[in-house]
Enzyme design. Structure first.
Site, PDB file in Angstrom:
ATOM      1  N   GLY A  46       0.837  -1.190   0.000  1.00  0.00           N
ATOM      2  CA  GLY A  46       0.000   0.000   0.000  1.00  0.00           C
ATOM      3  C   GLY A  46       0.871   1.238   0.000  1.00  0.00           C
ATOM      4  O   GLY A  46       2.010   1.197   0.487  1.00  0.00           O
ATOM      5  N   GLN A  51       3.143   9.847   1.264  1.00  0.00           N
ATOM      6  CA  GLN A  51       4.415   9.118   1.309  1.00  0.00           C
ATOM      7  C   GLN A  51       5.319   9.403   0.119  1.00  0.00           C
ATOM      8  O   GLN A  51       6.480   9.008   0.105  1.00  0.00           O
ATOM      9  CB  GLN A  51       4.158   7.606   1.392  1.00  0.00           C
ATOM     10  N   CYS A  93       5.711  -0.096   7.554  1.00  0.00           N
ATOM     11  CA  CYS A  93       5.354   1.044   6.716  1.00  0.00           C
ATOM     12  C   CYS A  93       6.575   1.423   5.887  1.00  0.00           C
ATOM     13  O   CYS A  93       7.688   1.450   6.415  1.00  0.00           O
ATOM     14  CB  CYS A  93       4.940   2.217   7.610  1.00  0.00           C
ATOM     15  N   LEU A  94       6.358   1.709   4.607  1.00  0.00           N
ATOM     16  CA  LEU A  94       7.478   2.082   3.733  1.00  0.00           C
ATOM     17  C   LEU A  94       8.181   3.346   4.227  1.00  0.00           C
ATOM     18  O   LEU A  94       9.350   3.562   3.915  1.00  0.00           O
ATOM     19  CB  LEU A  94       6.983   2.298   2.294  1.00  0.00           C
ATOM     20  N   HIS A 135      -4.598   1.320   7.420  1.00  0.00           N
ATOM     21  CA  HIS A 135      -3.252   1.914   7.428  1.00  0.00           C
ATOM     22  C   HIS A 135      -3.173   3.078   6.423  1.00  0.00           C
ATOM     23  O   HIS A 135      -2.679   4.160   6.755  1.00  0.00           O
ATOM     24  CB  HIS A 135      -2.228   0.813   7.085  1.00  0.00           C
ATOM     25  N   GLU A 136      -3.708   2.862   5.214  1.00  0.00           N
ATOM     26  CA  GLU A 136      -3.604   3.905   4.180  1.00  0.00           C
ATOM     27  C   GLU A 136      -4.557   5.072   4.468  1.00  0.00           C
ATOM     28  O   GLU A 136      -4.198   6.226   4.244  1.00  0.00           O
ATOM     29  CB  GLU A 136      -3.869   3.314   2.792  1.00  0.00           C
ATOM     30  N   HIS A 139      -2.958   7.247   6.936  1.00  0.00           N
ATOM     31  CA  HIS A 139      -1.916   8.103   6.349  1.00  0.00           C
ATOM     32  C   HIS A 139      -2.497   9.443   5.888  1.00  0.00           C
ATOM     33  O   HIS A 139      -1.865  10.483   6.010  1.00  0.00           O
ATOM     34  CB  HIS A 139      -1.280   7.422   5.132  1.00  0.00           C
TER      35      HIS A 139
HETATM   36 ZN   LIG Z   1       2.509   3.349   5.748  1.00  0.00          ZN
END
Ligand SMILES: [Zn+2]
Length: 171
Positions: A46, A51, A93-94, A135-136, A139
């Protein structure tokens, strides 16, 4: 194009992203394509626009990491409209590479959003997909998964990130 992923510490990750009001534009379709490309390059399931440094309410998800093109999900201006049950599993998380923590989340959630053409969509996901929806969507409200872990663990991650920043090892 592949965007570099913004890491924890950059303000854009903790700001509320803006609603998208114009749909089906060449610019939006390009951004969606670039987000999938950037997510696959980073091996994520995701990716939210903040991000890649863009404060817009847009996220892409593919829990198959590109193995099944039919599983690509685009969420624009998403809202979680139903949550059921609970699950506990490791989450990462990236924007916080190398860190992973156990996070409790609802097991099944329903999300309402728009796609790139502006059509209203509603999807229900369980387990990993439910986790990705939450999660997204988080964000886009400037919330990272570490908000859902204990203050002690969160502070430990913050300290480690600060150390990496000082050593010039945090992008
Ligand atoms: Zn994330």
């Amino acid at each position: 194009m592949i965007y570099p992923i913004v890491r924890y510490g950059q303000p854009v990750l903790e700001e509320k992203a803006k609603e998208i009001t114009e749909f089906d534009t060449a610019e939006l379709h390009q951004l969606v394509e670039d987000m999938f490309e950037s997510m696959y390059a980073a091996r994520g399931v995701g990716l939210a626009a903040p991000q890649i440094g863009i404060g817009k309410r847009l996220a892409v998800i593919d829990t198959t990491t590109g193995e099944d093109q039919g599983q690509k999900i685009v969420l624009i201006n998403p809202r979680i409209v139903n949550r059921e049950g609970s699950q506990k599993s490791e989450e990462g998380c990236l924007s916080l590479p190398t860190f992973r923590e156990q996070v409790s989340r609802p097991k099944k959630v329903t999300v309402r959003a728009r796609d790139a053409k502006g059509a209203e969509i509603e999807m229900t996901g369980e387990d990993l997909l439910a986790r990705a929806f939450l999660h997204e969507t988080d964000h886009l409200d400037g919330t990272l998964y570490i908000s859902h872990i204990s203050a002690l663990k969160r502070d430990l991650i913050r300290r480690k990130v600060r150390k990496l920043q000082k050593a010039g090892e945090w992008g």
